[in-house]
Motif scaffolding. Structure first.
Motif, PDB file in Angstrom:
ATOM      1  N   GLY A   9      -6.544  -8.095  -4.414  1.00  0.00           N
ATOM      2  CA  GLY A   9      -5.299  -8.824  -4.219  1.00  0.00           C
ATOM      3  C   GLY A   9      -4.828  -8.927  -2.787  1.00  0.00           C
ATOM      4  N   GLY A  10      -5.528  -8.277  -1.869  1.00  0.00           N
ATOM      5  CA  GLY A  10      -5.137  -8.379  -0.473  1.00  0.00           C
ATOM      6  C   GLY A  10      -5.441  -9.754   0.092  1.00  0.00           C
ATOM      7  N   GLY A  11      -4.962  -9.986   1.296  1.00  0.00           N
ATOM      8  CA  GLY A  11      -5.205 -11.271   1.934  1.00  0.00           C
ATOM      9  C   GLY A  11      -4.257 -11.505   3.079  1.00  0.00           C
ATOM     10  N   LEU A  12      -4.212 -12.752   3.513  1.00  0.00           N
ATOM     11  CA  LEU A  12      -3.360 -13.166   4.618  1.00  0.00           C
ATOM     12  C   LEU A  12      -2.140 -13.886   4.052  1.00  0.00           C
ATOM     13  CD1 LEU A  12      -2.833 -13.688   7.656  1.00  0.00           C
ATOM     14  CD2 LEU A  12      -4.246 -15.756   7.421  1.00  0.00           C
ATOM     15  N   VAL A  13      -0.964 -13.492   4.499  1.00  0.00           N
ATOM     16  CA  VAL A  13       0.268 -14.101   4.016  1.00  0.00           C
ATOM     17  C   VAL A  13       1.252 -14.197   5.178  1.00  0.00           C
ATOM     18  CG1 VAL A  13       1.248 -11.882   3.297  1.00  0.00           C
ATOM     19  CG2 VAL A  13       2.015 -13.994   2.194  1.00  0.00           C
ATOM     20  N   GLN A  14       2.113 -15.174   5.140  1.00  0.00           N
ATOM     21  CA  GLN A  14       3.136 -15.309   6.172  1.00  0.00           C
ATOM     22  C   GLN A  14       4.289 -14.346   5.909  1.00  0.00           C
ATOM     23  OE1 GLN A  14       4.254 -19.489   6.289  1.00  0.00           O
ATOM     24  NE2 GLN A  14       2.801 -19.863   7.946  1.00  0.00           N
ATOM     25  N   ALA A  15       4.969 -13.990   6.964  1.00  0.00           N
ATOM     26  CA  ALA A  15       6.142 -13.133   6.838  1.00  0.00           C
ATOM     27  C   ALA A  15       7.141 -13.755   5.862  1.00  0.00           C
ATOM     28  CB  ALA A  15       6.794 -12.928   8.203  1.00  0.00           C
ATOM     29  N   GLY A  16       7.692 -12.900   5.009  1.00  0.00           N
ATOM     30  CA  GLY A  16       8.608 -13.365   3.976  1.00  0.00           C
ATOM     31  C   GLY A  16       7.924 -13.666   2.661  1.00  0.00           C
ATOM     32  N   GLY A  17       6.607 -13.719   2.674  1.00  0.00           N
ATOM     33  CA  GLY A  17       5.849 -14.031   1.469  1.00  0.00           C
ATOM     34  C   GLY A  17       5.629 -12.819   0.582  1.00  0.00           C
ATOM     35  N   GLY A  29      -0.189  12.103  -1.019  1.00  0.00           N
ATOM     36  CA  GLY A  29      -1.504  11.618  -0.627  1.00  0.00           C
ATOM     37  C   GLY A  29      -2.629  12.566  -0.949  1.00  0.00           C
ATOM     38  N   GLU A  30      -2.334  13.595  -1.707  1.00  0.00           N
ATOM     39  CA  GLU A  30      -3.380  14.558  -2.093  1.00  0.00           C
ATOM     40  C   GLU A  30      -3.943  14.118  -3.445  1.00  0.00           C
ATOM     41  OE1 GLU A  30      -1.567  18.389  -1.944  1.00  0.00           O
ATOM     42  OE2 GLU A  30      -0.992  18.175   0.148  1.00  0.00           O
ATOM     43  N   CYS A  31      -4.770  13.107  -3.379  1.00  0.00           N
ATOM     44  CA  CYS A  31      -5.315  12.495  -4.589  1.00  0.00           C
ATOM     45  C   CYS A  31      -6.714  13.013  -4.890  1.00  0.00           C
ATOM     46  CB  CYS A  31      -5.363  10.977  -4.440  1.00  0.00           C
ATOM     47  SG  CYS A  31      -3.734  10.223  -4.217  1.00  0.00           S
ATOM     48  N   ASP A  32      -7.060  12.953  -6.155  1.00  0.00           N
ATOM     49  CA  ASP A  32      -8.395  13.364  -6.567  1.00  0.00           C
ATOM     50  C   ASP A  32      -9.414  12.240  -6.409  1.00  0.00           C
ATOM     51  OD1 ASP A  32      -6.549  14.931  -9.105  1.00  0.00           O
ATOM     52  OD2 ASP A  32      -7.630  16.011  -7.533  1.00  0.00           O
ATOM     53  N   TYR A  33      -8.938  11.004  -6.514  1.00  0.00           N
ATOM     54  CA  TYR A  33      -9.826   9.848  -6.415  1.00  0.00           C
ATOM     55  C   TYR A  33      -9.158   8.767  -5.565  1.00  0.00           C
ATOM     56  CZ  TYR A  33     -11.854  12.227 -10.411  1.00  0.00           C
ATOM     57  OH  TYR A  33     -12.410  13.168 -11.236  1.00  0.00           O
ATOM     58  N   TRP A  34     -10.016   8.013  -4.865  1.00  0.00           N
ATOM     59  CA  TRP A  34      -9.536   6.958  -3.982  1.00  0.00           C
ATOM     60  C   TRP A  34     -10.334   5.682  -4.203  1.00  0.00           C
ATOM     61  CZ3 TRP A  34      -5.330   7.466  -0.939  1.00  0.00           C
ATOM     62  CH2 TRP A  34      -4.864   8.759  -0.676  1.00  0.00           C
ATOM     63  N   GLY A  35      -9.654   4.560  -4.007  1.00  0.00           N
ATOM     64  CA  GLY A  35     -10.349   3.290  -3.968  1.00  0.00           C
ATOM     65  C   GLY A  35     -10.859   3.010  -2.561  1.00  0.00           C
ATOM     66  N   GLN A  36     -11.521   1.874  -2.408  1.00  0.00           N
ATOM     67  CA  GLN A  36     -12.136   1.541  -1.130  1.00  0.00           C
ATOM     68  C   GLN A  36     -11.184   0.792  -0.196  1.00  0.00           C
ATOM     69  OE1 GLN A  36     -12.364  -0.346  -3.760  1.00  0.00           O
ATOM     70  NE2 GLN A  36     -11.971  -2.394  -2.947  1.00  0.00           N
ATOM     71  N   GLY A  37     -10.067   0.329  -0.725  1.00  0.00           N
ATOM     72  CA  GLY A  37      -9.060  -0.324   0.088  1.00  0.00           C
ATOM     73  C   GLY A  37      -9.145  -1.842   0.034  1.00  0.00           C
ATOM     74  N   THR A  38      -8.002  -2.477   0.252  1.00  0.00           N
ATOM     75  CA  THR A  38      -7.931  -3.929   0.366  1.00  0.00           C
ATOM     76  C   THR A  38      -7.008  -4.254   1.540  1.00  0.00           C
ATOM     77  OG1 THR A  38      -7.474  -6.004  -0.841  1.00  0.00           O
ATOM     78  CG2 THR A  38      -5.999  -4.152  -1.288  1.00  0.00           C
ATOM     79  N   ARG A  39      -7.412  -5.224   2.347  1.00  0.00           N
ATOM     80  CA  ARG A  39      -6.682  -5.502   3.589  1.00  0.00           C
ATOM     81  C   ARG A  39      -5.575  -6.499   3.348  1.00  0.00           C
ATOM     82  NH1 ARG A  39      -7.942  -4.337   8.649  1.00  0.00           N
ATOM     83  NH2 ARG A  39     -10.036  -3.682   7.988  1.00  0.00           N
ATOM     84  N   VAL A  40      -4.412  -6.186   3.901  1.00  0.00           N
ATOM     85  CA  VAL A  40      -3.260  -7.092   3.868  1.00  0.00           C
ATOM     86  C   VAL A  40      -2.872  -7.420   5.302  1.00  0.00           C
ATOM     87  CG1 VAL A  40      -0.822  -7.328   3.270  1.00  0.00           C
ATOM     88  CG2 VAL A  40      -2.413  -6.246   1.654  1.00  0.00           C
ATOM     89  N   THR A  41      -2.792  -8.703   5.608  1.00  0.00           N
ATOM     90  CA  THR A  41      -2.383  -9.143   6.931  1.00  0.00           C
ATOM     91  C   THR A  41      -1.181 -10.061   6.791  1.00  0.00           C
ATOM     92  OG1 THR A  41      -4.668  -9.029   7.728  1.00  0.00           O
ATOM     93  CG2 THR A  41      -3.099 -10.286   9.056  1.00  0.00           C
ATOM     94  N   VAL A  42      -0.108  -9.714   7.483  1.00  0.00           N
ATOM     95  CA  VAL A  42       1.115 -10.507   7.429  1.00  0.00           C
ATOM     96  C   VAL A  42       1.328 -11.137   8.795  1.00  0.00           C
ATOM     97  CG1 VAL A  42       3.569 -10.525   6.903  1.00  0.00           C
ATOM     98  CG2 VAL A  42       2.047  -8.893   5.740  1.00  0.00           C
ATOM     99  N   SER A  43       1.318 -12.439   8.832  1.00  0.00           N
ATOM    100  CA  SER A  43       1.487 -13.152  10.104  1.00  0.00           C
ATOM    101  C   SER A  43       2.960 -13.479  10.330  1.00  0.00           C
ATOM    102  CB  SER A  43       0.669 -14.435  10.095  1.00  0.00           C
ATOM    103  OG  SER A  43       1.129 -15.307   9.085  1.00  0.00           O
ATOM    104  N   SER A  44       3.325 -13.497  11.606  1.00  0.00           N
ATOM    105  CA  SER A  44       4.739 -13.762  11.942  1.00  0.00           C
ATOM    106  C   SER A  44       4.990 -15.248  12.128  1.00  0.00           C
ATOM    107  CB  SER A  44       5.109 -13.011  13.217  1.00  0.00           C
ATOM    108  OG  SER A  44       4.245 -13.375  14.272  1.00  0.00           O
TER     109      SER A  44
END
Length: 123
Positions: free
Chosen positions: A8-16, A108-123
């Protein structure tokens, strides 16, 4: 054993808005507290939201309170992070984590972690 996959990560404009999902594989998902965390470039990982296994309690960092909502659907083995009114400072890699202890998961002391998804918010 629990495997976590964020999306679900991605690039979105500020306020989005964006909605992140974390799908879990494993029969014991419903017994775990879940959390969302993020790490911006050059910064330490930050705990931003957590939810008990039952969904009965939630935690939010001050930086996201009122803008982000964590929820879970144990029938779908999925936890969500609805992010509204996004700001450029929300730009980060977002991770979900699972832990037996709600209080530890919040830290943040979790037993399992995902690989992450990047979120970029542009101004």
């Amino acid at each position: 054993q629990v495997q976590l996959v964020e999306s679900g990560g991605g690039l979105v404009q500020a306020g989005g808005s964006l909605r992140l999902s974390c799908a879990a594989a494993g029969r014991t998902f419903s017994s775990y507290a879940m959390g969302w965390f993020r790490q911006a470039p050059g910064k330490e990982r930050e705990s931003i939201a957590a939810i008990r296994w039952s969904g009965g309690s939630t935690y939010y960092a001050d930086s996201v309170k009122g803008r982000f909502t964590i929820s879970r659907d144990n029938a779908k083995n999925t936890v969500y992070l609805q992010m509204n009114s996004l700001k450029p400072e929300d730009t980060a890699v977002y991770y979900c984590g699972a832990g037996r202890s709600y209080s530890n998961t919040r830290l943040g002391e979790c037993d399992y972690w995902g690989q992450g998804t990047r979120v970029t918010v542009s101004s």
